[in-house]
Design an enzyme around this catalytic site. Structure first.
Site, short mmCIF file in Angstrom:
data_model
loop_
_atom_site.label_atom_id
_atom_site.label_comp_id
_atom_site.label_asym_id
_atom_site.label_seq_id
_atom_site.Cartn_x
_atom_site.Cartn_y
_atom_site.Cartn_z
N THR A 226 0.83 -1.20 0.00
CA THR A 226 0.00 0.00 0.00
C THR A 226 0.87 1.25 0.00
O THR A 226 0.59 2.21 -0.73
CB THR A 226 -0.94 0.01 1.22
OG1 THR A 226 -1.79 -1.14 1.17
CG2 THR A 226 -1.79 1.27 1.24
N GLU A 249 -9.42 -1.34 1.41
CA GLU A 249 -8.97 -1.74 2.73
C GLU A 249 -8.94 -0.57 3.71
O GLU A 249 -9.38 -0.69 4.85
CB GLU A 249 -7.57 -2.36 2.64
CG GLU A 249 -7.05 -2.89 3.96
CD GLU A 249 -5.71 -3.57 3.81
OE1 GLU A 249 -5.48 -4.57 4.51
OE2 GLU A 249 -4.89 -3.12 2.99
N ARG A 258 -1.88 9.05 5.86
CA ARG A 258 -0.61 8.39 5.57
C ARG A 258 0.20 9.21 4.56
O ARG A 258 1.41 9.34 4.69
CB ARG A 258 -0.86 6.98 5.03
CG ARG A 258 0.42 6.25 4.69
CD ARG A 258 0.19 4.82 4.25
NE ARG A 258 -0.15 3.94 5.36
CZ ARG A 258 -0.07 2.61 5.30
NH1 ARG A 258 0.34 2.02 4.19
NH2 ARG A 258 -0.41 1.88 6.33
N GLN A 366 -2.00 -9.73 -2.82
CA GLN A 366 -1.31 -10.48 -1.79
C GLN A 366 -0.62 -11.71 -2.38
O GLN A 366 -1.07 -12.26 -3.38
CB GLN A 366 -2.27 -10.91 -0.69
CG GLN A 366 -2.68 -9.79 0.24
CD GLN A 366 -3.39 -10.32 1.48
OE1 GLN A 366 -3.64 -11.50 1.61
NE2 GLN A 366 -3.71 -9.42 2.39
N ARG A 385 -1.56 -15.30 -5.25
CA ARG A 385 -2.62 -16.07 -4.61
C ARG A 385 -3.85 -16.23 -5.50
O ARG A 385 -4.24 -15.34 -6.23
CB ARG A 385 -3.06 -15.39 -3.31
CG ARG A 385 -2.08 -15.55 -2.17
CD ARG A 385 -2.60 -14.92 -0.90
NE ARG A 385 -3.90 -15.48 -0.50
CZ ARG A 385 -4.59 -15.08 0.56
NH1 ARG A 385 -4.12 -14.10 1.31
NH2 ARG A 385 -5.75 -15.63 0.86
N GLU A 386 -4.45 -17.41 -5.44
CA GLU A 386 -5.80 -17.74 -5.88
C GLU A 386 -5.99 -17.98 -7.37
O GLU A 386 -6.96 -18.60 -7.76
CB GLU A 386 -6.81 -16.67 -5.42
CG GLU A 386 -6.94 -16.62 -3.91
CD GLU A 386 -7.96 -15.59 -3.46
OE1 GLU A 386 -8.89 -15.99 -2.74
OE2 GLU A 386 -7.81 -14.42 -3.79
N GLY A 388 -3.88 -18.41 -11.42
CA GLY A 388 -2.80 -18.23 -12.38
C GLY A 388 -3.13 -17.16 -13.40
O GLY A 388 -2.24 -16.67 -14.12
N LYS A 429 7.82 -9.93 -14.15
CA LYS A 429 7.29 -10.07 -15.50
C LYS A 429 7.28 -8.70 -16.14
O LYS A 429 6.86 -7.71 -15.51
CB LYS A 429 5.88 -10.66 -15.50
CG LYS A 429 5.28 -10.81 -16.90
CD LYS A 429 3.85 -11.33 -16.86
CE LYS A 429 3.27 -11.44 -18.27
NZ LYS A 429 1.86 -11.91 -18.26
N ARG A 431 6.28 -7.48 -19.98
CA ARG A 431 5.90 -7.84 -21.35
C ARG A 431 6.65 -7.02 -22.40
O ARG A 431 6.76 -7.42 -23.56
CB ARG A 431 4.39 -7.65 -21.53
CG ARG A 431 3.79 -8.51 -22.65
CD ARG A 431 2.32 -8.20 -22.85
NE ARG A 431 1.48 -8.56 -21.72
CZ ARG A 431 0.97 -9.77 -21.51
NH1 ARG A 431 1.26 -10.75 -22.35
NH2 ARG A 431 0.20 -10.01 -20.48
#
Length: 459
Positions: A226, A249, A258, A366, A385-386, A388, A429, A431
């Site tokens: 963040t 969030e 912040r 995340q 996560r979760e 591909g 990565k 491109r």
């Protein structure tokens, strides 16, 4: 020759044969009109197929440094098999001689573009009716699709279908290259990447974040994703870019607190407790002056979907970059069987949003706990996560790594071997270029990432 221009099914679409002939004739009669015409008229605005070919030939000759006249254009068209010697020569001479006045070329172009928009609206309305009549999509999806099509027309984007590669090169690629080399900074800026404010990272990314790219910032909780996203958004905004930051969030107030803490170099805990000295108030005032003209906008709407984000970006107008914190808190617009499919649908929608709005879309994500199990703790693409599809849909994946994060959590680690004021941005990565490890400065006290002074070149 004109009688063979169009098939019967297309005759009902609006177009102006006279205006198209007048523009092309003006170019053949007075080539000095070309800068004005090429700035206003794109190949797809023309309706007659042969007229598109003539215009493409003229642009191609000009790009190669040749002089434009009917005979040179004819040779170009003959080499492509568009015209024969007799018929082509007769037609080109005819349109060059029949131009009422080359001084009115701007008015002729306006007629052509107006007819183009009418045609596009008619074809788009037919597509919307056809897709609505099929009844295979939900109303939300159909509304977003219809809104997108109308928005594309307003932006002047061609939605009529396939475009010939030579037309794209001449009308878009060469035009972009010319403007990149322009002496006008504002014109050049439109085609450059948006700098992140981290100079070496910008160098690796060929100038920063580029239009239509989906950029993913991956990190473990507490690693600073963040803060990194906020720092980049701030850097873009103070340089005159318009940035919209969606936070799923943190609240708008927390984000503003912040960012002012970072800008003023005041420990954020002071802002939470209210222990602000006179010197701190002075710093806050100066920091606000730095940010007052920055077009950085926060939106803390919970459970927002990609279509809703896209609609808000359109309504704001002129947004240069969208930042989303973070992916796993987003909701999909469609019903899916499981979370993996939902994330896949979200990432595809984000990539399409970047492409449709022609802006970079940056989203935080995340990482799994697998990074803690490896010897050097550095994240990899497989740690996303979760789904591909995150790796598949993203154009650029940046991963944050701070070894002191693991050092603080491991009593058996050796603090003397860890540099607490540096972090790594792993370009996992890219491109458009190479993958590389970029070291940046990290200030935990002010939650700030910045350019690290490079004493020597890395290998």
């Amino acid at each position: 020759m004109e009688t063979n221009f169009l098939s019967g099914e297309n005759m009902n679409l609006p177009y102006s044969l006279d205006a198209e002939q007048a523009v092309l004739g003006s170019l053949l009669k007075d080539p000095s009109c070309l800068p004005l015409v090429s700035d206003m008229l794109k190949t797809e605005h023309l309706y007659i197929p042969q007229h598109k070919e003539i215009y493409t030939a003229i642009l191609s000759i000009d790009t190669m440094g040749g002089r434009i006249d009917p005979l040179v254009v004819l040779e170009e068209l003959k080499s492509k098999g568009i015209y024969d010697d007799v018929g082509g020569k007769t037609y080109l001479m005819k349109i060059a001689q029949s131009v009422p006045s080359t001084q009115n070329v701007g008015s002729y172009i306006k007629i052509i573009i107006d007819k183009y928009y009418l045609r596009t609206l008619m074809l788009t309305a037919r597509e919307i009716l056809d897709e609505t009549g099929e009844g295979t999509e939900s109303p939300d999806v159909l509304l977003d699709m219809a809104e997108q099509k109308i928005y594309d027309i307003r932006r002047g984007k061609n939605t009529s279908g396939p475009v010939k590669v030579s037309d794209i090169i001449v009308s878009d690629v060469f035009d972009r290259l010319k403007k990149l080399g322009s002496a006008d900074p504002k014109e050049k800026e439109q085609y450059m990447g948006i700098p992140t404010g981290l100079s070496y990272l910008d160098k690796v990314l060929a100038g920063g974040f580029h239009r239509s790219d989906l950029i993913l910032i991956g990190a473990r909780p507490g690693m600073g994703k963040t803060s990194f996203a906020l720092n980049v958004a701030r850097n873009m905004a103070v340089k005159g870019r318009k940035v919209l930051f969606f936070s799923l969030e943190m609240s708008n107030e927390q984000l503003a607190q912040r960012i002012i803490s970072t800008e003023a170099r005041i420990v954020s805990n002071k802002l939470r407790t209210g222990e602000i000295s006179d010197a701190d108030w002075e710093k806050l005032g100066l920091a606000l002056q730095n940010l007052v003209n920055a077009e950085l906008y926060f939106d803390d709407t919970a459970n927002i979907t990609v279509p809703e984000m896209k609609a808000r970006v359109r309504r704001m107008k002129g947004v240069d970059c969208v930042v989303i914190d973070y992916l796993q808190l987003m909701s999909g617009a469609k019903r899916t069987e499981n979370r993996v499919q939902e994330i896949s649908e979200i990432t595809r929608s984000l990539k399409l949003m970047a492409k449709d709005l022609n802006i970079p879309v940056v989203t935080c994500s995340q990482l799994s706990r697998n990074t803690a199990k490896t010897s050097d703790h550095r994240p990899q693409l497989t740690d996303l996560r979760e789904s591909g599809s995150i790796e598949q849909d993203a154009d650029i994946v940046l991963m944050l790594h701070r070894e002191d994060y693991y050092n603080n959590a491991d009593e058996n680690s050796e603090p003397e071997n860890v540099t607490a004021n540096t972090a790594e941005v792993l370009v996992a990565k890219n491109r458009h270029g190479s993958t590389e490890k970029v070291q940046v400065a990290w200030n935990a006290e002010f939650t700030m990432f910045s350019t690290l002074e490079r004493i020597k070149n890395d290998d």
